[in-house]
Design a protein around this motif. Sequence first.
Motif, short mmCIF file in Angstrom:
data_model
loop_
_atom_site.label_atom_id
_atom_site.label_comp_id
_atom_site.label_asym_id
_atom_site.label_seq_id
_atom_site.Cartn_x
_atom_site.Cartn_y
_atom_site.Cartn_z
N TYR A 6 3.95 24.22 -14.66
CA TYR A 6 3.00 23.97 -13.57
C TYR A 6 1.71 23.41 -14.15
O TYR A 6 1.46 23.48 -15.35
N THR A 7 0.89 22.87 -13.25
CA THR A 7 -0.48 22.50 -13.63
C THR A 7 -1.44 23.25 -12.70
O THR A 7 -1.04 23.64 -11.59
N SER A 8 -2.65 23.44 -13.15
CA SER A 8 -3.65 24.10 -12.30
C SER A 8 -5.05 23.68 -12.73
O SER A 8 -5.22 23.06 -13.79
N SER A 9 -6.03 24.06 -11.91
CA SER A 9 -7.44 23.81 -12.23
C SER A 9 -8.14 25.12 -12.46
O SER A 9 -7.99 26.04 -11.66
N SER A 10 -8.94 25.20 -13.51
CA SER A 10 -9.71 26.42 -13.70
C SER A 10 -10.84 26.44 -12.67
O SER A 10 -11.34 25.39 -12.27
N GLN A 63 2.62 36.22 -10.95
CA GLN A 63 1.42 36.95 -11.39
C GLN A 63 0.33 35.97 -11.85
O GLN A 63 -0.84 36.10 -11.48
N ILE A 64 0.73 34.96 -12.61
CA ILE A 64 -0.24 33.98 -13.10
C ILE A 64 -0.84 33.20 -11.91
O ILE A 64 -2.04 32.93 -11.88
N ALA A 65 0.00 32.89 -10.93
CA ALA A 65 -0.49 32.12 -9.77
C ALA A 65 -1.56 32.88 -9.01
O ALA A 65 -2.41 32.27 -8.35
N LYS A 66 -1.51 34.22 -9.09
CA LYS A 66 -2.51 35.03 -8.37
C LYS A 66 -3.80 35.19 -9.16
O LYS A 66 -4.77 35.78 -8.68
N GLU A 72 -5.16 25.81 -7.23
CA GLU A 72 -4.40 24.56 -7.05
C GLU A 72 -3.20 24.45 -7.98
O GLU A 72 -2.98 23.44 -8.64
N ILE A 73 -2.46 25.57 -8.03
CA ILE A 73 -1.28 25.58 -8.89
C ILE A 73 -0.21 24.65 -8.30
O ILE A 73 0.12 24.77 -7.12
N MET A 74 0.25 23.74 -9.10
CA MET A 74 1.29 22.81 -8.64
C MET A 74 2.50 22.92 -9.56
O MET A 74 2.40 22.67 -10.76
#
Length: 141
Positions: A6-10, A63-66, A72-74
């Motif tokens: 996945y990708t995400s934004s901090s 868990q990480i997604a929360k 903006e987890i994709m």
Amino acid sequence: MIRFVYTSSSVKPFSNDELLLLLDRARRNNSKLGITGMLLYKDGEFMQALEGDEAQVHSLSAQIAKDPRHKEIMTVLDSPCTEREFPDWSMGFRNLNDMAPQEVPGYSTFLDSPLRAHTFVNNPALCRKLLLLFKTKPVGV
Ligand SMILES: Cc1cc2nc3c(=O)[nH]c(=O)nc-3n(C[C@H](O)[C@H](O)[C@H](O)COP(=O)(O)O)c2cc1C
């Protein structure tokens, strides 16, 4: 086994200390869960590969997604696999902001691409290519 990318934004930029803390915790947990992978950080964005038992990886990715530290987890990839690409890393890591491009052969082609760029999000093979560049030479923060 599955591989999940996945990708995400901090939510805000991570300091090196914050990245180290995150990584320390991740490595400790992942070792216990038999999960391996690679985490990249660049300009406030993450790309992460997690591989291992399906139930464990899905539970960890949920868990990480929360985690309120990013958004903006994709999901780029969530698919069965027969072998690990990062068998030696409970969680490899590279802060791409600290890296001289010439250190990693092949990286210069990715220099101008943010980790959440559409080119990556819609292209698991390209993400794999980027993540694998750091397989043999991941270092600490
Ligand atoms: C980008 C990102 C990647 C993360 N990767 C992992 C990981 O691979 N393994 C892990 O256990 N926690 C990871 N975390 C942290 C989890 O969201 C969560 O804080 C942690 O699993 C809680 O662990 P604890 O119960 O031991 O405190 C990550 C967090 C972020 C923001």
